[in-house]
Enzyme design. Structure first.
Site, PDB file in Angstrom:
ATOM      1  N   HIS A 140      43.986  49.379  14.957  1.00  0.00           N
ATOM      2  CA  HIS A 140      43.660  47.954  15.069  1.00  0.00           C
ATOM      3  C   HIS A 140      42.670  47.540  13.985  1.00  0.00           C
ATOM      4  O   HIS A 140      42.757  46.460  13.411  1.00  0.00           O
ATOM      5  CB  HIS A 140      43.027  47.655  16.436  1.00  0.00           C
ATOM      6  CG  HIS A 140      43.922  47.944  17.600  1.00  0.00           C
ATOM      7  ND1 HIS A 140      43.601  48.878  18.560  1.00  0.00           N
ATOM      8  CD2 HIS A 140      45.107  47.411  17.970  1.00  0.00           C
ATOM      9  CE1 HIS A 140      44.558  48.902  19.472  1.00  0.00           C
ATOM     10  NE2 HIS A 140      45.481  48.031  19.141  1.00  0.00           N
TER      11      HIS A 140
ATOM     12  N   SER B 240      46.357  55.704  19.036  1.00  0.00           N
ATOM     13  CA  SER B 240      46.928  54.851  20.075  1.00  0.00           C
ATOM     14  C   SER B 240      45.903  54.714  21.180  1.00  0.00           C
ATOM     15  O   SER B 240      45.146  55.644  21.458  1.00  0.00           O
ATOM     16  CB  SER B 240      48.194  55.503  20.646  1.00  0.00           C
ATOM     17  OG  SER B 240      48.533  54.925  21.899  1.00  0.00           O
TER      18      SER B 240
END
Lengths: 286, 286
Positions: free
Chosen positions: A38, A186
């Protein structure tokens, strides 16, 4: 410090003000539990735009009834800190009621690229993803939106939605970030203890080996998927959900392998579902 | 003379220029064959906005395989003249290939309000309508879009879509225009010879009588629909597709009748399908 905004109307106003000031707007849609992947999305948005909105919303409509919606990691405070550090201007973190009324009844359905891979195993998942992205695009009206290539099928479906519905946002897909051990980062990696994490390294190892096979001339998808499978199941702690080799643009099976292809896998390590993929340009036959 | 634009990119640029000049933008989406109903939509858009886009597109995806797509009246030149007279600034008349690629695969599905009425009889119709409206809204990015209340269910579905997907367009619904004989104006009225047109007048007569029944205190939907049916079938030239009494907001059946309701009908006159409706505020019980 990036400011947290809870309301759709308020984020609309913030973006409208930025746009009125001549700023280009980037959106990074996430479910929070921010990690290095991200962070790379945010950094790229900050590099390419003048105003970056990070959305943090654990979208209920993309989880199946037996999936981990209730347990999905939620850590807004930490996320806001990451967002600020990476340079986001505002964090849009709506409550579920802000995004869905009780009588919500309109859905965006992509029906071709959603058929295989994760779409076949998670009925309704991509309907939920496409719908929430359409909503977020309409709310934040970004010039560009950023998605990680770990979720390869998701990126392609969103690109297709944007094309088919004539949305005026540019989809930017960003390379998967990996740990130094190779595991794709993740939010669900937090479910893995060190032993399970070690086991999970077989996924990326298998994908790299398969890519080497293809670069060495292999053209049979069956031989490629068999090789990935045997590497992944070798030590017995991983269970294969699917292994597929598909055309990188259409996501359709392709025999013999030709052009740009993707090997995509989903694997269970205990109850944790992990996905990863690798793109390979098949060498032209001599 | 309103200018005709064929390309999505060009209409985007025209609207962007209008917006940059501080103009408010109205969109009137139509399938052409413009009549007094469309004219009223255009005039209202012109009155409420500074720049009006009329779209003329016979949308293939909202026609069923046995429906009249091939024979739907097409008369762009006449439509452009009407548009100009009514004050539209630009006519967007894309070719089918401009709107749909051969591999189009993304659809907007409203699943609650589309269930009954026309939705039950024309599977896929409202999916086509919602999808093309989403596309037109994304292409023209209007502040307001105008729809006629003759297509009552269509208006409610589009309003729901806009709400559910957070589109930033205001839906304006406009009262049905009728001939001096009472028949709701419709492009499909051109299929009717004078004799069939006379027969079709029973539709509006029946709806008005039913409204009077309700205003007189009738609360049974069955009695209301029976009354509409007997008036419509009386002379034998009309065949009922459906007659329903539903809540004006949710489009759900309501027993006993209460609040604001709609009586909606679809009727065949030979092969021509005609729809009409009337809204009634049920008087409060004493």
């Amino acid at each position: 410090m990036a400011e947290v905004v809870r309301g759709k109307q308020e984020i609309r106003e913030r973006v409208a003000a930025a746009r009125a000031a001549g700023k280009r707007v980037g959106l990074v849609p996430t479910m929070g539990a921010l990690h290095a992947g991200h962070r790379r999305l945010i950094e790229q948005s900050v590099a390419e735009n003048d105003f970056t909105v990070l959305s943090v919303f654990v979208n209920p409509t993309q989880f199946g009834p037996a999936e981990d919606f209730d347990h999905y990691p939620r850590q807004l405070e930490a996320d806001v800190a990451v967002a600020a550090e990476a340079g986001a201007d505002v964090v849009f973190a709506p409550a579920p009621e802000e995004m869905y009324t009780g009588d919500h009844s309109t859905w965006v359905d992509e029906e071709t690229m959603s058929e295989g891979l994760c779409g076949a195993r998670r009925p309704g998942h991509f309907r939920g993803v496409a719908t929430v992205c359409a909503k977020l695009f309409n709310i934040a009206q970004p010039d560009r939106a950023y998605f990680g290539r770990k979720d390869y099928q998701q990126v392609k479906i969103i690109e297709r939605m944007v094309r088919d519905l004539d949305m005026s946002v540019e989809i930017r897909s960003v390379e998967t970030v990996r740990g130094s051990d190779g595991l794709a980062v993740s939010s669900r990696n937090s479910y893995l203890d060190p032993d399970k994490r070690r086991a999970s390294l077989a996924i990326w190892r298998a994908l790299k080996q398969a890519a080497a096979l293809i670069l060495g001339g292999e053209r049979s998808p069956r031989i490629v998927t068999d090789a990935v499978r045997s590497e992944i199941v070798r030590d017995g702690r991983l269970r294969v959900d699917y292994i597929e080799v598909v055309d990188a643009e259409t996501l359709e099976p392709i025999v013999p392998l030709e052009g740009r292809i993707v090997i995509a896998v989903a694997v269970y390590c205990n109850h944790t579902r992990l996905i990863d993929n690798i793109t390979v340009e098949c060498p032209k036959p001599e």
